[in-house]
Write an enzyme that holds these catalytic residues in place. Sequence first.
Site, short mmCIF file in Angstrom:
data_model
loop_
_atom_site.label_atom_id
_atom_site.label_comp_id
_atom_site.label_asym_id
_atom_site.label_seq_id
_atom_site.Cartn_x
_atom_site.Cartn_y
_atom_site.Cartn_z
N TYR A 24 0.85 -1.29 -0.12
CA TYR A 24 0.15 0.07 0.07
C TYR A 24 0.77 1.14 0.04
CZ TYR A 24 -3.78 3.01 0.87
OH TYR A 24 -4.69 4.02 0.98
N PHE A 73 -6.99 19.79 -24.56
CA PHE A 73 -7.66 18.43 -24.77
C PHE A 73 -9.27 18.53 -24.08
CE2 PHE A 73 -8.80 14.17 -23.86
CZ PHE A 73 -9.02 13.52 -25.19
N ASP A 74 -10.13 17.84 -24.51
CA ASP A 74 -11.71 17.89 -24.02
C ASP A 74 -11.69 17.70 -22.59
OD1 ASP A 74 -10.85 15.17 -25.03
OD2 ASP A 74 -13.14 14.61 -25.13
N ASP A 83 0.97 19.64 -20.78
CA ASP A 83 -0.03 18.39 -21.15
C ASP A 83 0.91 17.45 -21.95
OD1 ASP A 83 -1.74 16.47 -21.79
OD2 ASP A 83 -3.42 17.72 -22.03
N ALA A 122 0.74 14.01 -22.85
CA ALA A 122 0.25 12.63 -23.46
C ALA A 122 1.34 12.35 -24.60
CB ALA A 122 -1.11 12.68 -23.79
N LYS A 154 -0.65 6.87 -23.68
CA LYS A 154 -0.13 6.96 -24.91
C LYS A 154 1.18 6.62 -25.12
CE LYS A 154 -4.09 9.72 -24.77
NZ LYS A 154 -4.99 9.79 -23.75
N HIS A 205 -19.88 14.03 -25.67
CA HIS A 205 -19.51 12.96 -27.06
C HIS A 205 -19.65 11.46 -26.52
CE1 HIS A 205 -15.90 13.95 -25.23
NE2 HIS A 205 -15.23 13.02 -25.80
#
Length: 460
Positions: A72, A124-125, A215, A217, A258, A450
């Site tokens: 843990y 990004f969304d 960001d 990714a 990604k 979406h």
Amino acid sequence: MELPYAEPYKIKMTEPIRTSTRAEREEWIREAKYNLFKLRSDQVLIDLLTDSGTGSMSDRQWAAMMMGDESYAGASSYFRLKETISRIFGMPYFLPTHQGRAAENVIFSALLKEGDIVPGNSHFDTTKGHIEFRKCHAVDCTIDAASDTQLEIPFKGEMDLGKLEKVLKENPREKVPCVVLTITNNTAGGQPVSMRNIRETAELCRRYGVPMLLDSARFAENAYFIKNREEGYADKSIKEIVREIYTYADIMTISAKKDGVVNMGGFVAMRSEELFRKAMMFNIMFEGYITYGGMSGRDMDALAVGLDENTEYAQLDARIRQVKLLGDLLDEYGVPYQRPAGGHAIFVDAKKILPNLPKEEFIAQTLGIELYLEAGIRGVEIGSILADRDPETHENRYPKLELLRLAIPRRVYTDNHIRVIAAACRNIYERRESITSGYRITFEAPILRHFTVELEPVKR
Ligand code: F0G
């Protein structure tokens, strides 16, 4: 004779894919309410919905999973990942999360307050969703060139420094908690950002005392493009380029699904101990204890190996060549897409293919449904369904571009699959004039609609 190119790996395990008839697909897409997210994966022949979490892990990653320490607190897997993050990105503090949007949730909980402004290059969304959910504003400062799909420039995902400076100048420092620079720029077509633009964005942020958040990714794909397209980087390794990129960043969020080539995982990392301490609390509340967050030990080990492997040139070269192959075939067939080919996907220009379809009938979604009906290929709409409604006026937002993204999972499909995708696009392109009506919404969620939207065909 010069030997042709071949991938730097061979394949040890395969997974069957199911073929289907057009009549079956017509029924399935109707049952799925014309939302490609609602299809079962075995109703899909080639799945280009996303390159996120869908890549093939390497033998070393699978082996590393067996070393996972599921304690843990203080698991050795955590320390192996921490060492990798500090070596690759130079970031001293990090918090593991279950994926990218969770990293956004943790860091925005620590940074944002109602009414704040967060400028960026095409957020990004989920990033925009997390900003707007907190009643803050995401201000898009992407260069205008990004919305001309036929313009061929090497770094089409960049931040417009003039637009950014205007936002920074017009708003008090305490209203702008950070600037988000996304590499590569997914929404603009997987388009990269140059090292120069990263550095200049950071300098501008520093001048105004605002932290810069990367960001990240598809950071490795961005580094690949810097190496191949920006003067002065040809002789540098991907790892050297990545190290330089992150010298300019104060904070990074990453969806590790990604360029980390894992099925699940992400993290937020930062230089500031003070910010780490603040974010820590939200990580514990939303994700898990600070040494595992949203990840199991074995996932952290697979990610540590994945980050190391996917910052090697040969891996990135194989992947980006495959995306380019799809672009080259579409060129041959005259099918328009966001040029040049991006890092992780081809973004087909739906408005150019279906110029007479009204925007109210969701042009890119219509094209996506056609591609599914044609060949069982599943792409994703990057258009007005994704753009959601304006949070204040509740009017539909119609972005400049209506794109159908065909994202290529890493190390999953062969070049033969790519040829099938291109041929299917060509068939639709040839019968484009017969597509005269689109879809209307029958159900939508108030945020990130979406994923669950339901549609029906417009009949004329
Ligand atoms: N930032 C970028 C640039 C992304 O592309 C994504 C995810 C995220 C953040 C959020 O990460 O999914 O792990 O929570 N993009 C996926 C896609 C979903 O299909 O492009 P996540």
